[in-house]
Write a protein that holds these residues in place. Structure first.
Motif, PDB file in Angstrom:
ATOM      1  N   TYR A  38      16.119 -44.591  35.676  1.00  0.00           N
ATOM      2  CA  TYR A  38      17.290 -43.768  36.010  1.00  0.00           C
ATOM      3  C   TYR A  38      18.139 -43.495  34.761  1.00  0.00           C
ATOM      4  CZ  TYR A  38      21.655 -42.337  38.229  1.00  0.00           C
ATOM      5  OH  TYR A  38      22.784 -41.646  38.583  1.00  0.00           O
ATOM      6  N   ILE A  39      18.359 -44.533  33.960  1.00  0.00           N
ATOM      7  CA  ILE A  39      19.168 -44.377  32.746  1.00  0.00           C
ATOM      8  C   ILE A  39      18.470 -43.451  31.745  1.00  0.00           C
ATOM      9  CG2 ILE A  39      20.094 -45.601  30.745  1.00  0.00           C
ATOM     10  CD1 ILE A  39      20.539 -48.009  32.593  1.00  0.00           C
ATOM     11  N   ILE A  40      17.146 -43.582  31.623  1.00  0.00           N
ATOM     12  CA  ILE A  40      16.390 -42.709  30.715  1.00  0.00           C
ATOM     13  C   ILE A  40      16.525 -41.249  31.137  1.00  0.00           C
ATOM     14  CG2 ILE A  40      14.037 -42.044  30.052  1.00  0.00           C
ATOM     15  CD1 ILE A  40      13.355 -45.026  29.969  1.00  0.00           C
ATOM     16  N   ARG A  41      16.494 -41.007  32.441  1.00  0.00           N
ATOM     17  CA  ARG A  41      16.656 -39.635  32.931  1.00  0.00           C
ATOM     18  C   ARG A  41      18.032 -39.081  32.565  1.00  0.00           C
ATOM     19  NH1 ARG A  41      15.569 -39.175  39.123  1.00  0.00           N
ATOM     20  NH2 ARG A  41      13.663 -40.197  38.372  1.00  0.00           N
ATOM     21  N   LEU A  42      19.066 -39.916  32.717  1.00  0.00           N
ATOM     22  CA  LEU A  42      20.415 -39.479  32.365  1.00  0.00           C
ATOM     23  C   LEU A  42      20.537 -39.210  30.866  1.00  0.00           C
ATOM     24  CD1 LEU A  42      22.650 -41.869  34.531  1.00  0.00           C
ATOM     25  CD2 LEU A  42      22.051 -39.481  34.989  1.00  0.00           C
ATOM     26  N   ILE A  43      19.955 -40.100  30.056  1.00  0.00           N
ATOM     27  CA  ILE A  43      20.004 -39.928  28.596  1.00  0.00           C
ATOM     28  C   ILE A  43      19.289 -38.648  28.191  1.00  0.00           C
ATOM     29  CG2 ILE A  43      19.215 -40.877  26.395  1.00  0.00           C
ATOM     30  CD1 ILE A  43      19.664 -43.661  27.546  1.00  0.00           C
ATOM     31  N   ASN A  44      18.138 -38.381  28.800  1.00  0.00           N
ATOM     32  CA  ASN A  44      17.357 -37.186  28.467  1.00  0.00           C
ATOM     33  C   ASN A  44      18.143 -35.911  28.793  1.00  0.00           C
ATOM     34  OD1 ASN A  44      14.919 -35.119  29.394  1.00  0.00           O
ATOM     35  ND2 ASN A  44      14.405 -36.378  27.637  1.00  0.00           N
ATOM     36  N   ARG A  45      18.797 -35.892  29.962  1.00  0.00           N
ATOM     37  CA  ARG A  45      19.595 -34.724  30.336  1.00  0.00           C
ATOM     38  C   ARG A  45      20.773 -34.547  29.378  1.00  0.00           C
ATOM     39  NH1 ARG A  45      20.085 -35.547  36.911  1.00  0.00           N
ATOM     40  NH2 ARG A  45      17.901 -35.082  37.429  1.00  0.00           N
ATOM     41  N   ARG A  48      19.558 -33.176  26.029  1.00  0.00           N
ATOM     42  CA  ARG A  48      19.202 -31.763  26.155  1.00  0.00           C
ATOM     43  C   ARG A  48      20.453 -30.883  26.162  1.00  0.00           C
ATOM     44  NH1 ARG A  48      13.982 -30.223  28.035  1.00  0.00           N
ATOM     45  NH2 ARG A  48      12.591 -31.995  28.361  1.00  0.00           N
ATOM     46  N   ARG A  49      21.489 -31.310  26.891  1.00  0.00           N
ATOM     47  CA  ARG A  49      22.723 -30.519  26.946  1.00  0.00           C
ATOM     48  C   ARG A  49      23.375 -30.419  25.580  1.00  0.00           C
ATOM     49  NH1 ARG A  49      25.252 -33.233  32.435  1.00  0.00           N
ATOM     50  NH2 ARG A  49      23.805 -32.263  33.927  1.00  0.00           N
TER      51      ARG A  49
END
Length: 281
Positions: A38-45, A48-49
């Motif tokens: 979950y944290i990796i997904r947040l970091i990736n988003r 990207r932003r």
């Protein structure tokens, strides 16, 4: 082998005891796994932003985000198996050996991967640029990690490996805002050269798409066995280039017909060498 009820009870009790003793590690390991994903997904988003706000190249943004995603996933996986009590040193050694084997078997792909990184980082061309490379001319429609996709003037799609593309010569026709057309018109030896040059100069001045600066050039290029070759070099904005190219040829032919000047054909070999239109078709 026959098991009596007492042995079955002992095995069950041992299993339950091991499960109870090991359950804290198991539960904490899976908590780390799911929380980490979950944290990796947040970091990736988030990354990207940031890259989008900084107007980074879309291909570079996607590439860096994917690299970061897989690095974080590998770190999370190592942490997961370490929490389970598995020795990570042997796992890392096996992973390194596998990486070496895969690297040796995919040398060509790794070369294309490295070429893609160089193209993305140094940007010799961008998407929508018209380039000439590896003997083909086309508009760049997509820059991928391993290949670059070109679309030719007759709507054919060409995939060029990034390894050979990054190591070869690249002509970028879209990098500069203006471009010069190099045309050759052949006239017979009976023609007055000054009159022919004046006619061509008048044709160029009457075309509003031809730039005044830099000035167009009209000069004798070569004296062949059968004709006098006149070089015609008008400048135009990139978006007007092919229109200027075609209009100059058509208008010069019409003006010569009106003046009674016959265009002398010259050798086909010279025509191919000096006519970039054939190279684009």
């Amino acid at each position: 082998m026959n098991l009596n009820p007492e042995q079955i009870t002992d095995y069950a009790n041992t299993f339950i005891k091991v499960l109870i003793d090991y359950s804290p590690k198991l539960i904490s390991a899976f908590i780390i796994l799911f929380a980490g994903l979950y944290i990796i997904r947040l970091i990736n988003r988030f990354i990207r932003r940031i890259m989008v706000k900084r107007n980074l190249d879309p291909t570079l943004t996607r590439f860096l985000a994917d690299i970061l995603l897989w690095v974080l996933r590998i770190i999370l996986f190592v942490s997961f198996i370490s929490k389970l009590g598995i020795e990570t040193s042997s796992f890392v050694a096996i992973l390194g050996a596998m990486g070496l084997a895969v690297g040796l078997s995919l040398q060509g792909s790794l070369s294309n991967f490295a070429g893609g990184m160089l193209i993305i980082l140094f940007k010799p061309f961008r998407v929508s640029d018209t380039i000439e490379a590896q003997g083909v001319v086309g508009t760049v429609s997509e820059i991928q990690i391993f290949v670059t996709k070109l679309v030719t003037a007759n709507n054919q799609t060409i995939f060029i490996p990034n390894g050979s593309l990054s190591n070869g010569n690249i002509i970028n026709y879209s990098l500069e805002k203006i471009r010069r057309a190099d045309l050759t018109i052949a006239i017979s030896y009976d023609t007055n050269i000054k009159e022919a040059k004046d006619i061509i100069t008048a044709v160029l001045k009457n075309n509003p798409k031809i730039l005044e600066t830099p000035a167009a050039e009209v000069s004798v290029k070569n004296l062949t066995d059968s004709a006098i070759q006149i070089a015609v070099r008008p400048w135009a904005n990139n978006e007007d280039f092919w229109g200027v190219y075609a209009d100059t040829l058509q208008n010069c032919k019409q003006a010569f017909d009106d003046a009674g000047i016959i265009i002398q054909p010259f050798f086909k070999e010279s025509s191919k060498k000096n006519n970039p239109t054939e190279q684009l078709e």
